[in-house]
Design an enzyme around this catalytic site. Structure first.
Site, PDB file in Angstrom:
ATOM      1  N   ARG A 153      53.255  40.272  31.225  1.00 37.20           N
ATOM      2  CA  ARG A 153      51.921  40.385  31.835  1.00 37.20           C
ATOM      3  C   ARG A 153      51.621  41.804  32.307  1.00 37.20           C
ATOM      4  NH1 ARG A 153      50.522  36.566  34.812  1.00 37.20           N
ATOM      5  NH2 ARG A 153      49.203  37.689  36.278  1.00 37.20           N
ATOM      6  N   ASP A 168      47.693  41.524  41.124  1.00 43.32           N
ATOM      7  CA  ASP A 168      48.679  40.482  41.396  1.00 43.32           C
ATOM      8  C   ASP A 168      49.393  40.730  42.719  1.00 43.32           C
ATOM      9  OD1 ASP A 168      48.187  39.088  39.122  1.00 43.32           O
ATOM     10  OD2 ASP A 168      49.851  39.918  37.976  1.00 43.32           O
TER      11      ASP A 168
END
Length: 249
Positions: A153, A168
């Site tokens: 990711r 995040d």
């Protein structure tokens, strides 16, 4: 990014590789993931990969010969890859470490089983040991999935949005801000009106405060060595003034 996974149960990864972000990253040639069956390099009728430990004791130990051959063959395909043993004795897997690993061209993840791996593998074939937590798993396969997901990711275009990974949790030693979606009222509870305002500056300010307060309440340890930005300092000072007013009042 090229991942080689050394395991005695390669079929465990079939479902993991067939869904979500990892699947899309494979389809878009962002990553390549190749499970390698260690048993293919074992000798004998039963392709044995373990044996009793010298000195006695419970359980079995992974034999060095098939594992060494599996590593060597995989390194031929990914010559500049780091060979990582997934082990509870390794250094902790963190977001900063995931970011470091994402800069490499390849990783060879060795999934241990049984009571452990012959020590001679560590001394001659392993570049790093990494642990996904202070607990013991039956094998390294779940840990390999965690690492592949976390690293993938972070790769360019893997999430489909330039800022997705940057917001995040842990990306800046802060937990991610609170998230809301439809319906606007759920069980009598609404959402912060600022999120409906369309004012991007106010929304960004609210999200920063949300990240700070969530981190302070849930993971204050993350703030211990953090270098605060001017905006973050301003938020903290505002809170200090509010707390002082509460105390003095």
């Amino acid at each position: 990014m090229d991942f080689g996974i050394l395991t005695i149960f390669p079929e465990i990864f079939d479902s993991f590789l067939a869904h979500g972000i990892v699947r899309r990253a494979i389809e878009n040639a962002i990553i390549r993931v190749t499970p390698v069956n260690i048993r293919d390099f074992a000798e004998g009728k039963h392709r044995t990969t373990d044996d009793r430990p010298y000195g006695g004791g419970a359980g079995m130990v992974m034999k060095p010969e098939p594992l060494a051959e599996a590593i060597a063959r995989t390194r031929e395909r990914i010559p500049d890859a780091a060979v990582i043993m997934l082990s509870p004795q390794g250094r902790p897997f963190t977001q900063p470490l995931a970011q470091q690993l994402a800069l490499r061209n390849g990783l060879i993840l060795v999934c241990g089983r049984y009571e452990g791996v012959d020590e001679r593998i560590y001394t001659s074939y392993i570049d790093d040991e990494i642990s996904v937590g202070d607990y013991v798993l039956t094998g390294g396969e779940p840990a390999a999935m965690v690492m592949i997901d976390a690293v993938t990711r972070l790769l360019p275009d893997a999430l489909g949005g330039a800022d997705s990974a940057g917001s995040d949790s842990f990306s800046d030693q802060l937990l991610e801000y609170a998230q809301y979606t439809r319906p606007p009222v759920f069980e009598g509870e609404g959402i912060p009106e600022v999120l409906l305002s369309g004012n991007h500056a106010d929304i960004a300010s609210w999200r920063l405060e949300s990240s700070l307060i969530r981190t302070l309440l849930k993971r204050p340890d993350l703030l211990k060595d953090k270098e605060f930005s001017d905006r973050e300092k301003a938020v903290l000072k505002k809170w200090c003034r509010a707390v002082e007013q509460l105390i003095s009042g």
